[in-house]
Design a protein around this motif. Structure first.
Motif, PDB file in Angstrom:
ATOM      1  N   ILE B  99       0.840  -1.212   0.000  1.00  0.00           N
ATOM      2  CA  ILE B  99       0.000   0.000   0.000  1.00  0.00           C
ATOM      3  C   ILE B  99       0.870   1.255   0.000  1.00  0.00           C
ATOM      4  N   LEU B 100       1.927   1.238   0.804  1.00  0.00           N
ATOM      5  CA  LEU B 100       2.797   2.427   0.844  1.00  0.00           C
ATOM      6  C   LEU B 100       3.434   2.667  -0.522  1.00  0.00           C
ATOM      7  N   ASP B 101       3.926   1.597  -1.125  1.00  0.00           N
ATOM      8  CA  ASP B 101       4.565   1.749  -2.438  1.00  0.00           C
ATOM      9  C   ASP B 101       3.547   2.133  -3.510  1.00  0.00           C
ATOM     10  N   HIS B 102       2.407   1.451  -3.510  1.00  0.00           N
ATOM     11  CA  HIS B 102       1.419   1.707  -4.560  1.00  0.00           C
ATOM     12  C   HIS B 102       0.868   3.128  -4.480  1.00  0.00           C
ATOM     13  N   SER B 103       0.630   3.582  -3.247  1.00  0.00           N
ATOM     14  CA  SER B 103       0.085   4.940  -3.088  1.00  0.00           C
ATOM     15  C   SER B 103       1.170   5.990  -3.330  1.00  0.00           C
ATOM     16  N   GLY B 104       2.425   5.560  -3.238  1.00  0.00           N
ATOM     17  CA  GLY B 104       3.528   6.517  -3.403  1.00  0.00           C
ATOM     18  C   GLY B 104       3.650   7.478  -2.233  1.00  0.00           C
ATOM     19  N   ALA B 105       3.220   7.025  -1.043  1.00  0.00           N
ATOM     20  CA  ALA B 105       3.272   7.899   0.135  1.00  0.00           C
ATOM     21  C   ALA B 105       4.722   8.336   0.396  1.00  0.00           C
ATOM     22  N   THR B 106       4.883   9.610   0.785  1.00  0.00           N
ATOM     23  CA  THR B 106       6.227  10.111   1.082  1.00  0.00           C
ATOM     24  C   THR B 106       6.493  10.170   2.580  1.00  0.00           C
ATOM     25  N   VAL B 107       5.443  10.309   3.359  1.00  0.00           N
ATOM     26  CA  VAL B 107       5.579  10.330   4.813  1.00  0.00           C
ATOM     27  C   VAL B 107       4.640   9.270   5.382  1.00  0.00           C
ATOM     28  N   LEU B 108       5.125   8.552   6.395  1.00  0.00           N
ATOM     29  CA  LEU B 108       4.300   7.574   7.107  1.00  0.00           C
ATOM     30  C   LEU B 108       4.284   7.939   8.585  1.00  0.00           C
ATOM     31  N   VAL B 109       3.083   8.083   9.129  1.00  0.00           N
ATOM     32  CA  VAL B 109       2.933   8.272  10.565  1.00  0.00           C
ATOM     33  C   VAL B 109       2.433   6.947  11.132  1.00  0.00           C
ATOM     34  N   VAL B 110       3.194   6.353  12.068  1.00  0.00           N
ATOM     35  CA  VAL B 110       2.838   5.021  12.578  1.00  0.00           C
ATOM     36  C   VAL B 110       2.836   5.029  14.103  1.00  0.00           C
ATOM     37  N   ASP B 111       1.823   4.415  14.661  1.00  0.00           N
ATOM     38  CA  ASP B 111       1.749   4.285  16.118  1.00  0.00           C
ATOM     39  C   ASP B 111       2.851   3.345  16.594  1.00  0.00           C
ATOM     40  N   SER B 112       3.474   3.666  17.730  1.00  0.00           N
ATOM     41  CA  SER B 112       4.610   2.857  18.199  1.00  0.00           C
ATOM     42  C   SER B 112       4.200   1.403  18.420  1.00  0.00           C
ATOM     43  N   ALA B 113       2.932   1.170  18.754  1.00  0.00           N
ATOM     44  CA  ALA B 113       2.481  -0.199  18.983  1.00  0.00           C
ATOM     45  C   ALA B 113       2.330  -0.976  17.677  1.00  0.00           C
ATOM     46  N   LEU B 114       2.395  -0.281  16.544  1.00  0.00           N
ATOM     47  CA  LEU B 114       2.225  -0.938  15.244  1.00  0.00           C
ATOM     48  C   LEU B 114       3.530  -0.993  14.457  1.00  0.00           C
ATOM     49  N   LEU B 115       4.629  -0.663  15.106  1.00  0.00           N
ATOM     50  CA  LEU B 115       5.921  -0.659  14.403  1.00  0.00           C
ATOM     51  C   LEU B 115       6.300  -2.036  13.882  1.00  0.00           C
ATOM     52  N   GLY B 116       5.723  -3.075  14.492  1.00  0.00           N
ATOM     53  CA  GLY B 116       6.011  -4.434  14.043  1.00  0.00           C
ATOM     54  C   GLY B 116       5.671  -4.657  12.578  1.00  0.00           C
ATOM     55  N   ALA B 117       4.693  -3.883  12.059  1.00  0.00           N
ATOM     56  CA  ALA B 117       4.316  -4.024  10.651  1.00  0.00           C
ATOM     57  C   ALA B 117       5.182  -3.156   9.754  1.00  0.00           C
ATOM     58  N   VAL B 118       6.066  -2.381  10.346  1.00  0.00           N
ATOM     59  CA  VAL B 118       6.863  -1.439   9.553  1.00  0.00           C
ATOM     60  C   VAL B 118       8.353  -1.779   9.579  1.00  0.00           C
ATOM     61  N   GLU B 119       8.836  -2.214  10.743  1.00  0.00           N
ATOM     62  CA  GLU B 119      10.279  -2.476  10.869  1.00  0.00           C
ATOM     63  C   GLU B 119      10.811  -3.421   9.783  1.00  0.00           C
ATOM     64  N   PRO B 120      10.091  -4.524   9.492  1.00  0.00           N
ATOM     65  CA  PRO B 120      10.649  -5.475   8.519  1.00  0.00           C
ATOM     66  C   PRO B 120      10.760  -4.893   7.100  1.00  0.00           C
TER      67      PRO B 120
END
Lengths: 546, 546
Positions: B99-120
């Motif tokens: 989703i991040l790549d397809h949308s071409g998002a430049t900034v991501l705001v992520v809750d610290s409790a959800l970092l598990g879906a982002v770190e990898p």
């Protein structure tokens, strides 16, 4: 690939006829029409107009009281692609002629009881090709025979044929033209677009708190700003319209009782008529009264609440589809002393949910006749600095019909100029102080006639009051109050003047108070101050502000 | 000279901050923010994003629970001229990456409790330039230290500077992109425009009966269809948002009690969670529950009403800004026997006040892959002929982001194809019968899994049920029910099957009933029937309708 749909109030009757086919849409006397019948009659009217030669963009004029045919017209005329011109029923024949000719209306639908305003001019009309007479079983001429085609004939012409689509090609196209009262010059034709009518309707639903159980009594004329868009708004929510030919206290109370009316709209003078009728009593439920047209005094607000009404105070002009601002209730007002609270509620308030902000501005520029160069500077929000109230956006007319000069002038600096003077309070609420032409200039100070009137109205013996500036040798102008006393109450002018001096600055108090039996009013219940003023000034010239 | 204003939900926060500066806009745990503070924080976010290099039209992604920052984002991101991409918080790292790549998002705001879906995936993102971590004092990682910039840092970047205008140049510009759950292929990016978000918000106010005293509990994820536009709608009316990180029965009941919540939205499974919590009790006021996402069974509706909830049943999809239809209440339903009435209320209903009509159609054409030549023929309004539910207009997406083929296919014949099969009742109400891909074809007959589920749910021991088609040698497919029993209740499969046969045609009754402890669900509470089906079909191919 964006498949948007053009906004139009036509969609509201399409929906309600589909969702509530068997629900009562319209009540008139003993007659009832369902939403399916309402939609059917709007379609018949539209086809009937087409069959009568009305082409898209043509104007269709209606000179009608608040009867079912006037509701039909708010849908049927635009459904035919035409533009509705709802004409004030109190106008003289010559005034009606001016509006019919200026709008270029090709068809006129007139109630048989109003033919007196048409007969003298019918041979002189420039564009009207056909006059259709509406004979109302509830009207005074119910049994009369007419030689013109009747409204029933017009509908019959549209009996057969395909339904026209409840849609428009361009939401910025004109749905109606409403003529101003023209107290200072010829009436001007205010053009409403479908988009504005649609959005204002949703705003009316939100602010007057309508829901599908709304029973709305037609005390506000539909010829006045298209009844503040309520023919469309109430149809959108699927409520019930209760028609009313005449604003009479006894008739209104009878209908409130019979149908358990939940909502009505009107100028404060209409509200006064209701409250002072012998039938007036305390309601056992909260009937919502949405009021505008003149600032209601705190005294009026308190009396209405005492009878059980819930007051929604709005403000606007013909040029703003009726209401543009609302005195939005604040929870912490509930704890205030009632007079203080009513004082806050009597302010004109803030922009409605669908409008842009409202501004109070001073108009700056070396040459204020060069409107494009005008600069609008907001007055400080101090509750005292006066400026002109200006509005903008979807809830403002698209311009005056066939009058580009007046339109350009009205939109100086890109905002619509109301001609009303007001202040901005620190809480962001606008308060109307006066029409620019009514404000009194006394010894160089501006005196708001509205402020003086509210102080006069706070006297317990006073029913109605109007204050105007009268010539004064020393001060240039001084306020004079014209007062109607409550039935059975007495008060000497001096007593009223003393009372006023306890409430506002002494220099603002009226020099004279004249007790009168009635006040000159427009057909929409606004007091005609220029008439009071003319009498006092005789031939003398008066400098007008703004 | 028409001075229209482009419609945008940004105007709602502009207005409420002006009208209700000191009113509580947001509650989160023990913290409170006023409308003035809400607007200030949206401005700080917008300026912070600009200072971070976000340009107009850029996409900003948020992976956040229902916290104040997510409310800020619904205003601050478009205020910066950017497009909000609210990402489902239950997705895997790989799904988030897509989703991040397809949308071409430049900034991501992520809750610290959800970092598990982002770190990898953080090292592999194609367009994200900056990851901002939201550390929530109410969240599980409240005390954690992060090396990325925090949300507080982002706001601080926007501390200074001029307020950005609460306005847009083009109401048809994109305000947000919401990715579909993608159960059949890659997620698609559904684009909402400002005009649709504005109009849907007004519709939500009307149909969920909001007023300025609304206290709204955030049980519906804001990443799901932008919370059915409620971040905008509730702000428009000036109500109070009560944040909620997790849908847990105890937390919900605690907040209902603490704040006297007046409204909440959610899928029927969320409603079930609330009703079956040990804290559940009968309310002494009518809390409005607006429900959609799956058809609520009549049984659920009756139970909700018993607890004092007022049920507003709506229906829509991600592609329609959430709700598009509402099961509009009819006064004469009040007199019906409760089960019969709940049956009518469980239908999906009619178009909302701001939508076009809803249609049920059969898609005609020699070549249905040549979408422009497709003809849509309405099914008869007989309550039995199934067709596809299609929608149109301002309440329908402007298209799938960067996917013209999928967009063209979705709009075959000019109407949006929901992929839902339904019937049109004689009263004009639509009833959903099934997802096209879920409908069971048994001996040549279509069986609606929804209809079977409702019959299963009417058994007193059944809490939840899901029906799918399973392979059957004789009939091709037969229904099978997966059932969760109520706590402390027991029922044998045969008993449930017999019960169902008393309610619907025998051939529609499940061949098998399997009692299970839980059902596979999407993050928005929808039962994932394809998971149940996959297990039953193994490698076997299943023909899919529609």
């Amino acid at each position: 690939m964006t498949w948007i749909t053009q906004l139009t109030p036509l969609s509201f009757l399409r929906r309600s006829a589909g969702v509530y086919p068997d629900k009562t849409a319209i009540i008139h006397g003993a007659a009832r029409w369902t939403y399916a019948e309402f939609a059917r009659d709007a379609q018949r009217l539209a086809r009937g107009l087409r069959a009568s030669g009305v082409a898209p963009g043509d104007r269709v004029a209606c000179l009608l009281p608040n009867v079912p045919a006037m509701l039909h017209a708010h849908f049927g005329v635009p459904l035919a692609g035409a533009v509705l011109v709802a004409v004030n029923t109190r106008l003289s024949a010559e005034e009606v002629r001016y509006i019919l000719d200026h709008s270029g209306a090709t068809v006129l639908v007139v109630d048989s009881a109003l033919l007196g305003a048409v007969e003298p001019i019918r041979e002189n009309l420039e564009t009207v090709r056909e006059i259709v007479v509406h004979v109302d079983p509830e009207g005074p001429d119910a049994g009369s025979t007419v030689t013109d085609p009747t409204y029933a004939d017009l509908l019959a012409r549209g009996d057969d044929g395909e339904d026209l689509p409840w849609a428009v090609d361009d939401e910025r196209g004109t749905v109606s033209i409403n003529y101003t009262s023209g107290t200072t010059g010829r009436p001007k034709g205010v053009q409403y677009h479908h988009r504005g009518a649609y959005l204002n309707s949703l705003g009316e639903i939100v602010h007057s708190d309508h829901d599908p159980s709304s029973v709305y009594l037609w005390t506000l004329p539909m010829f006045h700003c298209n009844g503040w868009c309520t023919p469309w708004a109430l149809t959108a929510i699927g409520g019930t319209h209760v028609c009313l030919r005449e604003v009479r206290g006894d008739a209104i109370w009878g209908l409130i009782d019979e149908h358990r009316v939940t909502h009505l709209n009107g100028a404060p003078t209409v509200v006064t008529t209701i409250m002072n009728a012998p039938e007036a009593r305390i309601l056992d439920y909260a009937l919502v009264v949405t009021t505008a047209g003149a600032p209601p005094s705190p005294t009026t607000i308190l009396e209405m609440e005492r009878l059980g009404f819930r007051v929604v105070h709005v403000y606007g002009l013909t040029e703003t589809y009726g209401p543009y601002t609302v005195c939005q209730w604040q929870d912490d007002w509930a704890a205030l002393e009632p007079t203080r609270r009513a004082r806050l509620q009597s302010r004109q308030g803030v922009g409605m949910i669908q409008t842009d902000a409202v501004r109070v501005v001073q108009v700056m520029g070396d040459d204020v006749t060069d409107w494009a160069s005008v600069d609008l500077v907001d007055v400080p929000a101090d509750g005292t600095t006066m400026g002109e109230i200006v509005m903008h956006g979807n809830n403002v007319m698209s311009g005056y019909f066939r009058d580009p000069d007046a339109t350009a002038k009205a939109f100086a600096g890109g905002w619509y100029h109301s001609g009303d003077l007001g202040v901005m309070h620190p809480d962001g609420y606008v308060e109307l102080r006066d029409r620019a032409k009514d404000v009194i200039i006394s010894g160089g100070e501006n005196i708001s006639t509205v402020e003086v009137e509210q102080a006069v109205l706070a006297h317990p013996a006073v029913l109605e009051a109007a204050v105007v500036g009268v010539p004064d040798e020393r001060w240039g102008e001084r306020p004079k109050a014209f007062v109607i006393l409550r039935q059975g109450k007495k008060a000497e002018p001096e007593e009223i003047i003393s009372h006023v001096k306890t409430a506002i600055a002494r220099y603002k108090a009226p020099r004279d108070v004249e007790i009168v039996a009635e006040l000159p009013k427009t057909s929409t219940g606004k007091i005609q101050k220029f008439e009071l003023r003319n009498k006092e000034w005789g031939g003398q010239e008066r400098r007008i502000q703004g």
